[in-house]
Design a protein around this motif. Structure first.
Motif, PDB file in Angstrom:
ATOM      1  N   GLY A 263       5.027 -31.839  -9.668  1.00 17.68           N
ATOM      2  CA  GLY A 263       4.635 -32.678 -11.019  1.00 17.68           C
ATOM      3  C   GLY A 263       4.587 -31.640 -12.135  1.00 17.68           C
ATOM      4  N   GLY A 264       5.423 -30.531 -12.035  1.00 17.44           N
ATOM      5  CA  GLY A 264       5.717 -29.722 -13.260  1.00 17.44           C
ATOM      6  C   GLY A 264       6.971 -29.509 -13.485  1.00 17.44           C
ATOM      7  N   LYS A 265       7.466 -28.511 -13.933  1.00 19.21           N
ATOM      8  CA  LYS A 265       8.752 -28.105 -14.200  1.00 19.21           C
ATOM      9  C   LYS A 265       9.132 -26.810 -14.271  1.00 19.21           C
ATOM     10  CE  LYS A 265       7.884 -29.322 -19.167  1.00 19.21           C
ATOM     11  NZ  LYS A 265       8.281 -30.139 -19.912  1.00 19.21           N
ATOM     12  N   THR A 266      10.240 -26.181 -14.087  1.00 22.16           N
ATOM     13  CA  THR A 266      10.672 -24.731 -14.340  1.00 22.16           C
ATOM     14  C   THR A 266      11.287 -24.516 -15.432  1.00 22.16           C
ATOM     15  OG1 THR A 266      10.493 -24.327 -11.943  1.00 22.16           O
ATOM     16  CG2 THR A 266      11.910 -22.901 -13.321  1.00 22.16           C
ATOM     17  N   ILE A 267      11.203 -23.590 -16.443  1.00 23.49           N
ATOM     18  CA  ILE A 267      11.922 -23.166 -17.412  1.00 23.49           C
ATOM     19  C   ILE A 267      12.405 -21.906 -17.389  1.00 23.49           C
ATOM     20  CG2 ILE A 267      12.057 -22.858 -19.931  1.00 23.49           C
ATOM     21  CD1 ILE A 267      10.039 -24.954 -20.305  1.00 23.49           C
ATOM     22  N   TRP A 268      13.581 -21.351 -17.231  1.00 26.58           N
ATOM     23  CA  TRP A 268      14.557 -20.395 -17.263  1.00 26.58           C
ATOM     24  C   TRP A 268      14.854 -19.973 -18.491  1.00 26.58           C
ATOM     25  CZ3 TRP A 268      15.874 -17.638 -12.656  1.00 26.58           C
ATOM     26  CH2 TRP A 268      15.699 -18.473 -11.319  1.00 26.58           C
ATOM     27  N   VAL A 269      14.204 -18.742 -18.625  1.00 28.18           N
ATOM     28  CA  VAL A 269      14.625 -18.045 -20.002  1.00 28.18           C
ATOM     29  C   VAL A 269      15.771 -16.960 -20.088  1.00 28.18           C
ATOM     30  CG1 VAL A 269      13.244 -16.512 -21.908  1.00 28.18           C
ATOM     31  CG2 VAL A 269      12.081 -18.466 -20.753  1.00 28.18           C
ATOM     32  N   LEU A 270      16.470 -16.975 -20.987  1.00 31.40           N
ATOM     33  CA  LEU A 270      17.601 -16.120 -20.657  1.00 31.40           C
ATOM     34  C   LEU A 270      18.138 -15.940 -22.005  1.00 31.40           C
ATOM     35  CD1 LEU A 270      20.155 -18.086 -20.746  1.00 31.40           C
ATOM     36  CD2 LEU A 270      19.707 -18.196 -18.382  1.00 31.40           C
ATOM     37  N   ASN A 298      16.061 -26.769 -16.388  1.00 33.84           N
ATOM     38  CA  ASN A 298      15.796 -26.378 -17.856  1.00 33.84           C
ATOM     39  C   ASN A 298      16.146 -24.782 -18.104  1.00 33.84           C
ATOM     40  OD1 ASN A 298      14.340 -28.950 -18.688  1.00 33.84           O
ATOM     41  ND2 ASN A 298      13.017 -28.178 -16.955  1.00 33.84           N
ATOM     42  N   ILE A 299      16.991 -24.703 -19.226  1.00 34.57           N
ATOM     43  CA  ILE A 299      17.172 -23.194 -19.465  1.00 34.57           C
ATOM     44  C   ILE A 299      16.937 -23.252 -21.006  1.00 34.57           C
ATOM     45  CG2 ILE A 299      19.083 -21.594 -19.944  1.00 34.57           C
ATOM     46  CD1 ILE A 299      20.445 -22.445 -17.359  1.00 34.57           C
ATOM     47  N   LEU A 300      15.974 -21.963 -21.400  1.00 34.40           N
ATOM     48  CA  LEU A 300      15.849 -21.849 -22.715  1.00 34.40           C
ATOM     49  C   LEU A 300      16.706 -20.437 -22.964  1.00 34.40           C
ATOM     50  CD1 LEU A 300      12.213 -21.988 -23.886  1.00 34.40           C
ATOM     51  CD2 LEU A 300      13.824 -23.649 -24.158  1.00 34.40           C
ATOM     52  N   LEU A 323      17.986 -25.202 -26.019  1.00 31.02           N
ATOM     53  CA  LEU A 323      17.372 -26.059 -24.707  1.00 31.02           C
ATOM     54  C   LEU A 323      18.483 -26.499 -24.086  1.00 31.02           C
ATOM     55  CD1 LEU A 323      15.297 -26.579 -22.372  1.00 31.02           C
ATOM     56  CD2 LEU A 323      14.658 -28.697 -23.908  1.00 31.02           C
ATOM     57  N   PHE A 324      18.796 -26.072 -22.778  1.00 31.99           N
ATOM     58  CA  PHE A 324      19.896 -26.692 -22.149  1.00 31.99           C
ATOM     59  C   PHE A 324      18.981 -27.660 -20.868  1.00 31.99           C
ATOM     60  CE2 PHE A 324      21.961 -22.917 -23.415  1.00 31.99           C
ATOM     61  CZ  PHE A 324      23.007 -23.484 -24.443  1.00 31.99           C
ATOM     62  N   ALA A 325      19.122 -28.647 -20.676  1.00 30.37           N
ATOM     63  CA  ALA A 325      18.388 -29.496 -19.716  1.00 30.37           C
ATOM     64  C   ALA A 325      19.315 -30.618 -19.062  1.00 30.37           C
ATOM     65  CB  ALA A 325      17.119 -29.954 -20.208  1.00 30.37           C
ATOM     66  N   GLY A 326      19.185 -30.858 -17.575  1.00 31.60           N
ATOM     67  CA  GLY A 326      19.675 -31.764 -17.125  1.00 31.60           C
ATOM     68  C   GLY A 326      19.175 -31.967 -15.652  1.00 31.60           C
ATOM     69  N   PRO A 327      19.844 -32.823 -14.957  1.00 26.73           N
ATOM     70  CA  PRO A 327      19.433 -33.194 -13.438  1.00 26.73           C
ATOM     71  C   PRO A 327      20.032 -32.362 -12.676  1.00 26.73           C
ATOM     72  CG  PRO A 327      21.164 -34.641 -14.117  1.00 26.73           C
ATOM     73  CD  PRO A 327      21.073 -33.858 -15.231  1.00 26.73           C
ATOM     74  N   VAL A 328      19.467 -31.967 -11.384  1.00 21.82           N
ATOM     75  CA  VAL A 328      19.867 -31.227 -10.380  1.00 21.82           C
ATOM     76  C   VAL A 328      21.509 -31.962  -9.988  1.00 21.82           C
ATOM     77  CG1 VAL A 328      19.861 -30.304  -7.902  1.00 21.82           C
ATOM     78  CG2 VAL A 328      17.860 -30.282  -9.670  1.00 21.82           C
ATOM     79  N   PHE A 339      23.499 -29.719 -12.581  1.00 19.57           N
ATOM     80  CA  PHE A 339      23.170 -28.583 -12.483  1.00 19.57           C
ATOM     81  C   PHE A 339      23.944 -27.926 -11.199  1.00 19.57           C
ATOM     82  CE2 PHE A 339      21.045 -28.316 -16.503  1.00 19.57           C
ATOM     83  CZ  PHE A 339      21.309 -27.185 -16.986  1.00 19.57           C
ATOM     84  N   GLN A 340      24.272 -28.584 -10.434  1.00 18.66           N
ATOM     85  CA  GLN A 340      24.676 -28.235  -8.804  1.00 18.66           C
ATOM     86  C   GLN A 340      25.989 -27.411  -9.174  1.00 18.66           C
ATOM     87  OE1 GLN A 340      24.614 -31.285  -9.657  1.00 18.66           O
ATOM     88  NE2 GLN A 340      26.662 -32.256  -9.103  1.00 18.66           N
ATOM     89  N   ASP A 341      26.685 -27.908 -10.454  1.00 22.71           N
ATOM     90  CA  ASP A 341      28.137 -27.485 -10.854  1.00 22.71           C
ATOM     91  C   ASP A 341      28.023 -25.886 -11.078  1.00 22.71           C
ATOM     92  OD1 ASP A 341      29.548 -29.843 -10.523  1.00 22.71           O
ATOM     93  OD2 ASP A 341      28.490 -30.540 -12.198  1.00 22.71           O
TER      94      ASP A 341
END
Length: 370
Positions: A263-270, A298-300, A323-328, A339-341
Motif C-alpha cells: 500500500g506504499g511506495k519506494t523512492i530511490w534517491v540518487l 520512483n527516482i529522485l 522526480l522520475f516516475a512511471g510504471p514497471v 521501468f523494465q526497460d
C-alpha cells in the motif's frame, strides 16, 4: 585524472577553520556526528599504526588509532560534475530527524513533498531494515531476502493487545525495540507503533574502482595524500559505473513492487550523474519520465547545480532535484516504455562488429562436434 572533491563534507581546497575542524575531528557535517565511512564504513577505516601510513598522517590525527577515509565525492576530470560516493552525503535520515540537520534541508523537503503523507502525520524512521520471507519447499520454494536503507511509516498509539496480535513477537521484544507501553484508564497502549502505508527510501551512490597501490590511487592512499598535500598532489580511484548500476538494477523492481503491494511506495534517491548514466546505458530514457506525481517506480535525482564550479569555502549544497516516475510495465502498446526497460540494452551492435572482434582476436581452441 580523478581527484577527491570532498573530504568530510568540504572541498579538498577549502581551508576555512570549519573545514579544518571537521577534518581533524573526522566529523560529518551531514550527519552532525563522527563520520562512519558511509557506504564502505567497514573497509574505509585506516589503521594509523599501520606502517604503510606516514608519521605526518598520524600527527595530523593525533590521539586517534583509526580514522575513516571520509571521502564524500570524486571528480573524474577537471570541470566535470563530481560523483557522490557516500550515501550520507546524499541523504541522511537518522537520529536527528528530518529538517534538523545542516546542509540537507533541500533534499529533506523534496523527499517529503513526494512522499504523499498528509501534513501533520507523525512518522517513524527505521534504517537498515532486514526482511526475510519464504514459502514452499524444494523446487517450489520462493524467498524474499532484502535489506531496506530506510522505511518511513506513520506511527500512533494503539492497544497493546492489538499490537501483539498484529506482530506475534511478544511484549518483551516490543519493549526491547524501544517502544513504550503505558497504561491509561486500565488499558495498556503501545506508543508510536507503526500503522499505515510505508515509504521505502533507497539511497544509491556510486562506488569506486579498486585503485592501484603502486600509483597511490587507492581510496586510503588518495585520502592520505589529499589530507597532507592538497588537491593537486593526489590521484583518486575512478568511478565504477557498472558496479553501482548492477547493484541498483538487481533491487529496483523488486523493492518497488514490494512497497506497492504493502500500500506504499519506494523512492530511490540518487545523483543526476547516475541518472544520466542510466539513460545512456540502458533502453530507458529517464527524461521521458519527468513527473510531479509518484508511480510504481520512483527516482529522485539530486544535483549540485553549478555549485561545484565555485571555489568558495563552505559545503557545496545539493540545490536541484527532479522526480522520475512511471510504471514497471507499460499498460498499453508495446511501444510504450516502462521501468523494465532499465534492464534492456540501449542499442545492439551489428553482427559484423562481433565478427570483426572475433577475427581480431586469437582463438583459444577449436573443437569438432561429435
Amino acid at each position: 585524472m580523478p581527484k577527491i572533491f570532498e573530504l568530510f563534507g568540504h572541498r579538498v581546497d577549502d581551508t576555512s577553520p570549519e573545514a579544518e575542524a571537521d577534518r581533524k575531528n573526522c566529523s560529518c557535517p551531514f550527519m552532525g556526528r563522527d563520520c562512519d565511512g558511509g557506504g564502505n564504513r567497514y573497509s574505509s577505516q585506516i589503521d594509523l599504526e599501520d606502517l604503510r601510513y606516514s608519521q605526518e598522517l598520524k600527527h595530523y590525527f593525533e590521539g586517534r588509532e583509526t580514522v575513516p577515509a571520509g571521502v564524500c565525492s570524486i571528480q573524474p576530470r577537471e570541470s566535470e560534475r563530481p560523483w557522490i560516493v557516500c550515501p550520507r552525503r546524499l541523504l541522511v535520515l537518522g537520529k536527528e530527524g528530518m529538517g534538523h540537520r545542516k546542509h540537507q534541508d533541500f533534499t529533506d523537503t523534496f523527499l517529503l513533498r513526494h512522499a504523499g503523507f498528509t501534513s501533520g502525520t507523525k512518522l517513524g524512521i527505521w534504517s537498515e531494515v532486514k526482511l526475510r520471507y519464504a514459502t514452499g519447499t524444494g523446487r517450489n520454494r520462493k524467498s524474499f531476502d532484502y535489506t531496506f536503507d530506510y522505511i518511513l511509516m506513520p506511527i500512533q498509539n494503539i492497544k497493546l493487545e492489538t499490537a501483539l496480535e498484529s506482530t506475534d513477537i511478544g511484549e518483551k521484544k516490543l519493549r526491547d525495540s524501544g517502544l513504550s507501553v503505558v497504561e491509561r484508564a486500565s488499558v495498556e497502549y503501545v506508543e508510536d507503533f507503526p500503522q499505515g502505508d510505508p515509504l521505502v527510501v533507497e539511497v544509491m551512490t556510486s562506488s569506486t574502482s579498486g585503485g592501484n597501490k603502486n600509483k597511490r590511487t587507492t581510496v586510503a592512499q588518495a585520502f592520505e595524500d589529499a589530507i597532507l598535500k592538497g588537491i593537486d598532489a593526489h590521484v583518486a580511484p575512478g568511478i565504477n559505473y557498472r558496479q553501482v548500476w548492477a547493484r541498483m538494477v538487481s533491487q529496483l523492481i523488486v523493492k518497488s513492487e514490494a512497497s506497492v503491494s504493502w500500500g506504499g511506495k519506494t523512492i530511490w534517491v540518487l545523483q543526476d550523474v547516475l541518472a544520466d548514466y542510466i539513460s545512456s546505458s540502458t533502453a530507458l530514457d529517464l527524461q521521458g519520465f519527468v513527473s510531479e506525481e509518484t508511480s510504481e517506480v520512483n527516482i529522485l535525482s539530486f544535483s549540485y547545480g553549478d555549485a561545484y564550479r565555485e571555489s568558495s569555502d563552505g559545503v557545496a549544497e545539493l540545490s536541484h532535484g527532479e522526480l522520475f516516475a512511471g510504471p514497471v510495465r507499460p499498460p498499453g502498446a508495446t511501444s510504450e516504455q516502462g521501468f523494465q526497460d532499465m534492464i534492456r540494452a540501449p542499442i545492439v551492435p551489428p553482427k559484423s562488429n562481433l565478427v570483426r572482434a572475433l577475427a581480431s582476436k586469437r582463438m583459444v581452441s577449436s573443437i569438432l562436434v561429435p
